[in-house]
Design a protein around this motif. Structure first.
Motif, PDB file in Angstrom:
ATOM      1  N   LYS A 120       0.839  -1.191   0.000  1.00 40.77           N
ATOM      2  CA  LYS A 120       0.000   0.000   0.000  1.00 40.77           C
ATOM      3  C   LYS A 120       0.875   1.243   0.000  1.00 40.77           C
ATOM      4  N   LEU A 121       0.532   2.176  -0.852  1.00 41.01           N
ATOM      5  CA  LEU A 121       1.231   3.463  -0.891  1.00 41.01           C
ATOM      6  C   LEU A 121       0.495   4.407   0.049  1.00 41.01           C
ATOM      7  N   TRP A 122       1.152   4.729   1.163  1.00 42.79           N
ATOM      8  CA  TRP A 122       0.525   5.541   2.206  1.00 42.79           C
ATOM      9  C   TRP A 122       1.199   6.906   2.263  1.00 42.79           C
ATOM     10  N   TYR A 123       0.386   7.943   2.409  1.00 44.42           N
ATOM     11  CA  TYR A 123       0.873   9.317   2.423  1.00 44.42           C
ATOM     12  C   TYR A 123       0.692   9.913   3.809  1.00 44.42           C
ATOM     13  N   ASP A 124       1.804  10.330   4.412  1.00 49.77           N
ATOM     14  CA  ASP A 124       1.772  11.011   5.700  1.00 49.77           C
ATOM     15  C   ASP A 124       1.597  12.503   5.425  1.00 49.77           C
ATOM     16  N   LYS A 125       0.366  12.993   5.572  1.00 48.36           N
ATOM     17  CA  LYS A 125       0.050  14.356   5.177  1.00 48.36           C
ATOM     18  C   LYS A 125       0.796  15.413   5.982  1.00 48.36           C
ATOM     19  N   PRO A 126       0.871  15.325   7.326  1.00 47.30           N
ATOM     20  CA  PRO A 126       1.606  16.368   8.068  1.00 47.30           C
ATOM     21  C   PRO A 126       3.072  16.473   7.661  1.00 47.30           C
ATOM     22  N   LYS A 127       3.709  15.343   7.395  1.00 44.01           N
ATOM     23  CA  LYS A 127       5.131  15.349   7.034  1.00 44.01           C
ATOM     24  C   LYS A 127       5.354  15.419   5.525  1.00 44.01           C
ATOM     25  N   LYS A 128       4.262  15.277   4.744  1.00 40.23           N
ATOM     26  CA  LYS A 128       4.358  15.269   3.282  1.00 40.23           C
ATOM     27  C   LYS A 128       5.384  14.237   2.813  1.00 40.23           C
ATOM     28  N   GLN A 129       5.158  13.005   3.304  1.00 42.52           N
ATOM     29  CA  GLN A 129       6.116  11.927   3.039  1.00 42.52           C
ATOM     30  C   GLN A 129       5.358  10.674   2.603  1.00 42.52           C
ATOM     31  N   PHE A 130       5.879   9.985   1.571  1.00 41.27           N
ATOM     32  CA  PHE A 130       5.289   8.740   1.099  1.00 41.27           C
ATOM     33  C   PHE A 130       5.988   7.552   1.754  1.00 41.27           C
ATOM     34  N   TYR A 131       5.173   6.535   2.092  1.00 43.67           N
ATOM     35  CA  TYR A 131       5.684   5.270   2.613  1.00 43.67           C
ATOM     36  C   TYR A 131       5.060   4.128   1.819  1.00 43.67           C
ATOM     37  N   LEU A 132       5.832   3.070   1.630  1.00 45.91           N
ATOM     38  CA  LEU A 132       5.332   1.870   0.974  1.00 45.91           C
ATOM     39  C   LEU A 132       5.218   0.775   2.027  1.00 45.91           C
ATOM     40  N   LEU A 133       3.993   0.312   2.286  1.00 46.72           N
ATOM     41  CA  LEU A 133       3.751  -0.717   3.289  1.00 46.72           C
ATOM     42  C   LEU A 133       3.666  -2.061   2.580  1.00 46.72           C
ATOM     43  N   VAL A 134       4.701  -2.869   2.718  1.00 47.88           N
ATOM     44  CA  VAL A 134       4.850  -4.116   1.967  1.00 47.88           C
ATOM     45  C   VAL A 134       4.586  -5.307   2.886  1.00 47.88           C
ATOM     46  N   SER A 135       3.748  -6.231   2.451  1.00 48.62           N
ATOM     47  CA  SER A 135       3.480  -7.453   3.219  1.00 48.62           C
ATOM     48  C   SER A 135       4.506  -8.515   2.851  1.00 48.62           C
ATOM     49  N   LEU A 136       5.122  -9.105   3.872  1.00 48.71           N
ATOM     50  CA  LEU A 136       6.143 -10.143   3.690  1.00 48.71           C
ATOM     51  C   LEU A 136       5.703 -11.410   4.406  1.00 48.71           C
ATOM     52  N   GLU A 137       5.801 -12.537   3.737  1.00 50.49           N
ATOM     53  CA  GLU A 137       5.474 -13.828   4.337  1.00 50.49           C
ATOM     54  C   GLU A 137       6.758 -14.519   4.770  1.00 50.49           C
ATOM     55  N   ILE A 138       6.818 -14.877   6.050  1.00 53.30           N
ATOM     56  CA  ILE A 138       7.999 -15.511   6.627  1.00 53.30           C
ATOM     57  C   ILE A 138       7.638 -16.927   7.046  1.00 53.30           C
ATOM     58  N   GLU A 139       8.494 -17.871   6.731  1.00 56.67           N
ATOM     59  CA  GLU A 139       8.268 -19.262   7.111  1.00 56.67           C
ATOM     60  C   GLU A 139       8.693 -19.476   8.552  1.00 56.67           C
ATOM     61  N   THR A 140       7.767 -20.004   9.381  1.00 59.11           N
ATOM     62  CA  THR A 140       8.063 -20.332  10.776  1.00 59.11           C
ATOM     63  C   THR A 140       7.744 -21.798  11.016  1.00 59.11           C
ATOM     64  N   ALA A 141       8.322 -22.342  12.077  1.00 59.86           N
ATOM     65  CA  ALA A 141       8.123 -23.760  12.383  1.00 59.86           C
ATOM     66  C   ALA A 141       6.667 -24.026  12.758  1.00 59.86           C
ATOM     67  N   ASP A 142       6.149 -25.174  12.317  1.00 59.29           N
ATOM     68  CA  ASP A 142       4.781 -25.556  12.665  1.00 59.29           C
ATOM     69  C   ASP A 142       4.695 -25.864  14.153  1.00 59.29           C
ATOM     70  N   PRO A 143       3.689 -25.325  14.847  1.00 59.85           N
ATOM     71  CA  PRO A 143       3.570 -25.562  16.292  1.00 59.85           C
ATOM     72  C   PRO A 143       3.056 -26.964  16.590  1.00 59.85           C
ATOM     73  N   THR A 144       3.505 -27.516  17.684  1.00 59.47           N
ATOM     74  CA  THR A 144       3.030 -28.815  18.173  1.00 59.47           C
ATOM     75  C   THR A 144       2.862 -28.720  19.686  1.00 59.47           C
ATOM     76  N   PRO A 145       2.084 -29.614  20.294  1.00 57.58           N
ATOM     77  CA  PRO A 145       1.950 -29.587  21.762  1.00 57.58           C
ATOM     78  C   PRO A 145       3.291 -29.795  22.473  1.00 57.58           C
ATOM     79  N   GLU A 146       4.218 -30.518  21.812  1.00 57.36           N
ATOM     80  CA  GLU A 146       5.524 -30.757  22.437  1.00 57.36           C
ATOM     81  C   GLU A 146       6.383 -29.505  22.459  1.00 57.36           C
ATOM     82  N   THR A 147       6.237 -28.643  21.452  1.00 55.55           N
ATOM     83  CA  THR A 147       7.039 -27.416  21.416  1.00 55.55           C
ATOM     84  C   THR A 147       6.395 -26.281  22.206  1.00 55.55           C
TER      85      THR A 147
END
Length: 410
Positions: A167-194
């Protein structure tokens, strides 16, 4: 197991690039409002495919959006209408059950999109280049912009993490653009033992969060320094809204951003402390969906009642829950939702449940059956921890998380 995090990248634009991005952003918002008006006029339509077939050519001709953006607009509007229809149906059920008398008015008129936030699809609307640069699509073609961000997020992007929409987000008070990027990270599958430990988290206003474990450990995260600042912002916002001048409106924008950053920072700090205190644990959170419809609220128009309602509705508990959820997965823990019904009224010792267990709805819990006495918020956290333990035991026996538990972050 996939975990989604959001990388906030600051775009270092030239004046020409800034103008191109701003023009594209405003054209995208205008197209959203056009499609929203069309959907409302044609039976409050929520089908994205039908909306795209009916409005695609007009979006391209009138707003000059590129093809992929012209496809994203109907999908976003359709998703918004689906959400509103869900709220309308839930409200009808709650009114029929007598939980509320208010009729939901979200679809009485066409939803208006005010924020100019623009959605980009990866490899279609934007791509990453070498030397911390990103290529972004505008109405005038692509622009290559250098960016900066959190070192760990930048490293994930450069190492080839699975990148999604942004998402291209605009901070109006600061007049600054930000790019909000979604990243998928691989994590270990949970188990009752862990995940051998369990913890319960009770949220509130006097204490933003109270945690408890089955070993008797507890932690209180106070909101004593934060709530007065939020109350001050509310009083100041009321005076400025009453004044209604242009300078008052500018101050309202600044106050809104400051209050939002205050809450977000506080939630980040509290969620990080909770997750670090409970590594490799199953963390139970209250299922607070439709909490306003399911709880009785103060009625009336005097100042005390208005302040009470404002106090209970202004803090972003959902944001705190989401932060605990994704931070837990990054630290080899997992958050699940459990039933929040009567957690602060049920005795953790004998199970007796009644409203009288909390005299004057205060911080003191006194069981009317066994006279067990404890801090009311701690009672809520212990009850959540016990319900989380029951879900873990069921997980051990069946090999699957109970359908009563909603796994956050999956």
């Amino acid at each position: 197991m996939q975990t989604v995090v959001t990388a906030k990248l600051k775009l270092n634009t030239t004046p020409e690039q800034f103008k191109a991005l701003r023009t594209t952003q405003l054209a995208y918002r205008d197209s959203l409002n056009y499609v929203s008006q069309y959907a409302f006029a044609h039976g409050k339509m929520s089908n994205a495919v039908r909306l795209q077939d009916a409005t695609y050519e007009e979006i391209r001709l009138r707003f000059h959006l590129p093809s992929q953006m012209a496809c994203s607009v109907p999908r976003q509007v359709g998703a918004s209408y689906k959400t509103l229809w869900t709220k309308v149906k839930n409200n009808a059920v709650h009114r029929k059950e007598g939980k509320t008398k208010k009729r939901y008015k979200g679809l009485d008129k066409a939803p208006k999109f005010i924020s100019p936030t623009l959605t980009y699809q990866y490899k279609k609307d934007y791509t990453f280049k070498k030397e911390q640069q990103v290529s972004i699509l505008t109405l005038e073609g692509r622009v290559i912009v250098p960016y900066t961000g959190y070192n760990k997020h930048v490293a994930l992007i450069q190492r080839g993490a699975e990148i999604g929409a942004s998402k291209l987000w605009y901070d109006k008070p600061k007049k600054q653009f930000y790019l909000l990027v979604s990243l998928e990270i691989e994590t270990a599958d949970p188990t009752p033992e862990t995940h051998k430990q369990v913890a319960g988290v009770d949220v509130g206003m006097r204490y933003l969060a109270v945690t408890a474990t089955m070993q008797g450990d507890c932690t209180f995260h106070s909101g004593k320094q934060i709530v007065p600042k939020a109350n001050h912002s509310a009083r100041l916002r009321k005076r400025l809204q009453k004044k209604g001048t242009r300078s008052a409106t500018r101050r309202l924008v600044a106050i809104s951003g400051r209050e939002r950053r205050l809450k977000q920072n506080t939630n980040h700090v509290v969620s990080k402390r909770i997750v670090l205190q409970h590594p490799q644990s199953l963390i139970g959170l209250e299922h607070l969906t439709d909490i306003r419809e399911r709880t009785k609220r103060r009625k009336g128009k005097n100042a005390k009642q208005r302040k009470a309602n404002r106090t209970f509705s202004k803090w972003s508990f959902a944001e705190l829950h989401s932060m605990i959820a994704y931070k837990a997965l990054l630290h080899r823990s997992m958050a699940i939702k459990v039933d929040a019904n009567s957690t602060s009224q049920a005795c953790p010792k004998c199970g007796h449940t009644c409203k009288e267990n909390r005299p004057n709805k205060g911080l003191l819990f006194v069981c009317q059956n066994c006279q067990y006495t404890l801090h009311a918020d701690l009672v809520g956290a212990r009850n959540i921890a016990m319900r989380t333990l029951l879900i873990r035991q069921d997980w051990i026996g069946t090999g699957l998380l109970s359908v009563r538990a909603f796994c956050v972050g999956r």
